[in-house]
Design an enzyme around this catalytic site. Sequence first.
Site, PDB file in Angstrom:
ATOM      1  N   LYS A   1      -5.396   7.727  10.593  1.00 23.35           N
ATOM      2  CA  LYS A   1      -4.516   6.726   9.999  1.00 23.35           C
ATOM      3  C   LYS A   1      -5.276   6.028   8.868  1.00 23.35           C
ATOM      4  CE  LYS A   1      -1.349   3.131  11.322  1.00 23.35           C
ATOM      5  NZ  LYS A   1      -1.513   1.724  11.164  1.00 23.35           N
TER       6      LYS A   1
ATOM      7  N   CYS B   1       0.081  -9.012  20.103  1.00 19.81           N
ATOM      8  CA  CYS B   1      -0.728  -8.466  19.003  1.00 19.81           C
ATOM      9  C   CYS B   1      -0.230  -9.086  17.702  1.00 19.81           C
ATOM     10  CB  CYS B   1      -0.625  -6.939  18.931  1.00 19.81           C
ATOM     11  SG  CYS B   1      -1.352  -6.317  17.389  1.00 19.81           S
TER      12      CYS B   1
ATOM     13  N   HIS C   1      -3.773  -1.421  15.686  1.00 19.15           N
ATOM     14  CA  HIS C   1      -4.614  -2.318  14.879  1.00 19.15           C
ATOM     15  C   HIS C   1      -6.057  -2.376  15.353  1.00 19.15           C
ATOM     16  CE1 HIS C   1      -0.538  -3.597  13.781  1.00 19.15           C
ATOM     17  NE2 HIS C   1      -1.099  -3.814  12.607  1.00 19.15           N
TER      18      HIS C   1
ATOM     19  N   LYS D   1      -8.278   0.211   6.134  1.00 13.41           N
ATOM     20  CA  LYS D   1      -9.305  -0.371   5.268  1.00 13.41           C
ATOM     21  C   LYS D   1     -10.679  -0.266   5.922  1.00 13.41           C
ATOM     22  CE  LYS D   1      -6.581  -3.565   2.606  1.00 13.41           C
ATOM     23  NZ  LYS D   1      -5.973  -4.864   2.736  1.00 13.41           N
TER      24      LYS D   1
ATOM     25  N   HIS E   1       0.835  -1.198   0.000  1.00 10.30           N
ATOM     26  CA  HIS E   1       0.000   0.000   0.000  1.00 10.30           C
ATOM     27  C   HIS E   1       0.874   1.253   0.000  1.00 10.30           C
ATOM     28  CE1 HIS E   1       0.809   0.537   4.251  1.00 10.30           C
ATOM     29  NE2 HIS E   1       0.418  -0.702   4.472  1.00 10.30           N
TER      30      HIS E   1
ATOM     31  N   CYS F   1      -4.906  -3.138  21.074  1.00 13.48           N
ATOM     32  CA  CYS F   1      -3.744  -2.555  20.404  1.00 13.48           C
ATOM     33  C   CYS F   1      -4.196  -1.300  19.651  1.00 13.48           C
ATOM     34  CB  CYS F   1      -3.126  -3.548  19.432  1.00 13.48           C
ATOM     35  SG  CYS F   1      -1.995  -2.744  18.285  1.00 13.48           S
TER      36      CYS F   1
ATOM     37  N   HIS G   1       3.979   1.672   2.250  1.00 14.65           N
ATOM     38  CA  HIS G   1       5.190   0.986   1.782  1.00 14.65           C
ATOM     39  C   HIS G   1       5.857   1.802   0.672  1.00 14.65           C
ATOM     40  CE1 HIS G   1       2.619  -2.674   2.947  1.00 14.65           C
ATOM     41  NE2 HIS G   1       3.476  -2.477   3.930  1.00 14.65           N
TER      42      HIS G   1
ATOM     43  N   CYS H   1       0.882  -6.517  14.950  1.00 12.57           N
ATOM     44  CA  CYS H   1       2.236  -5.968  15.138  1.00 12.57           C
ATOM     45  C   CYS H   1       3.275  -7.079  15.169  1.00 12.57           C
ATOM     46  CB  CYS H   1       2.365  -5.229  16.467  1.00 12.57           C
ATOM     47  SG  CYS H   1       1.333  -3.794  16.670  1.00 12.57           S
TER      48      CYS H   1
END
Length: 484
Positions: free
Chosen positions: A305, A126, A146, A308, A18, A143, A21, A129
């Site tokens: 952030k 997690c 996430h 999705k 994505h 977490c 990256h 992570c």
Amino acid sequence: MKKYFITTPVYYVNDKPHIGHAYTSVAADVLARFHKLQGDDVFFLMGTDEHGLKIQKKAEEAGKDPQKFVDEISAGFKELWEKLDIKYDAFIRTTDEKHKTAVQKVLQTLFDKGAIYKGEYAGLYCVGCEQFKSESDLVNGRCPDHDTDCEIVKEESYLLKMETLQEELIEKIENDEFKIRPEKYKKEILSFLTKEKLKDVSISRKNVKWGIPLPFDAEHTTYVWFDAFLSYLTGLDWNGEFLRLNLKNKDLALKMDFWPADVQLIGKDILRVHATIWPIMLLHLGIELPKLLFTHGHLLSGGRKMSKTIGNVIGVDEMLEKFGVDGTRYLLMSAGTFGEDVDVTMERLMEKYNADLANGLGNLLSRVLRLAQNFQFQSPPKADQPRAEISNDSIFKNIENFEFEKSLEKIWNMVREDDKFVEENKPWELVKVNEDKFKEVMKKLISDLYLISELLVPFMPDTAGKIKKALETKEPVALFPRIK
Ligand code: MSP
């Protein structure tokens, strides 16, 4: 020749790549290209991180054999880097045989010297992570990165001694032998390290099948981060055999001369592990620490952030389709301060594309070329052209210091000034009344554009080439079609 070894993180292959990256990777590519232009001996390493529970679960969900699953996704990452014109020197996959054998050698070495020992580990894990979390890391018991519950793990495990080397690590960070930048991240890590005694880290998992088996206990696989960090060395073909790297040893694979890394680029979410577990592994092995860990912020969308679930993710393919390769590279690198979080929305990206690229650089170039063509202006050879009024040094300094947005801002100031210069001088009128002045104006514009094309090489290699060619041939070129 000065060597310059730069790495990006090895990316997880649990899903398609994505924009986050792409952000790290484009920045690394800009630096690698810049240093190559400076005449440095550059080695640019990228790769994929392919083991662990997260990936195991994803492969199961997809009903695929994990190796087949990671093969496909890793290939997708490589494809994207090619599309984005990212030119790495080596690509390491943590499922490569050479990597796996080196990891096992390292594990055995550290086990034999007592740095790794058998114990028990209990904690909250997690999977997103791939990290154990302490209560203080969690928000409402979940977490925060996430937004998921953590698994309670209590199992026999092998642990890596951390605290024994904590003081040495603190010293190296304090005196910048192991630099952490921007400065605020150095402070953050030091304050963490000086407040708490580091807990020994679990480096094996009993119930994760998808990993490298421990050479001394086949019931365990290697913790994915321990495995992944070593890719920074196996990417240089290190075979895991040397305890202390003797760089004068001729038998050493040549590429190992690139170690220690000059820069390791990472996002802030993976700073803590890179500034604790990784250097302590190296200290145990007697290997020099990387010179610099440079941490960038996150890309946010609409203040949040990208995720999705929220539905605010901007796809790289979507960007490539709208803005083209160099448009995408430009927009990522000019989005904001590299070390800080940066908010991007599609709407603003489109505005910036039109303003800076279509109406800005693209329009300036075609205007100047049209003038040259219409009035048959022959520019003198490049060497005889006036020097443009811009300090390369300050732009180079910005790039060296990871201030990509500042260097681009300086280049675009020049574009805007030149645009104004055309408006003010009206060369199409000037040519009729004062030919000498007309020539002078055109010379300046063309020499500025040559300079701009040179300065853009690391950021927008293809565009830079096109501008140069268009200036040489005086053939108009459409660089950036306007978008609606
Ligand atoms: N596999 C580990 C790294 C191991 S390195 C020994 C990993 N992989 S990752 O695929 O999850 O992320 C890799 C990089 O992408 C990190 O540097 C991370 O900061 C970056 N990004 C992921 N999402 C991001 C944004 N939304 N914005 C900017 N970069 C972020 O972690």
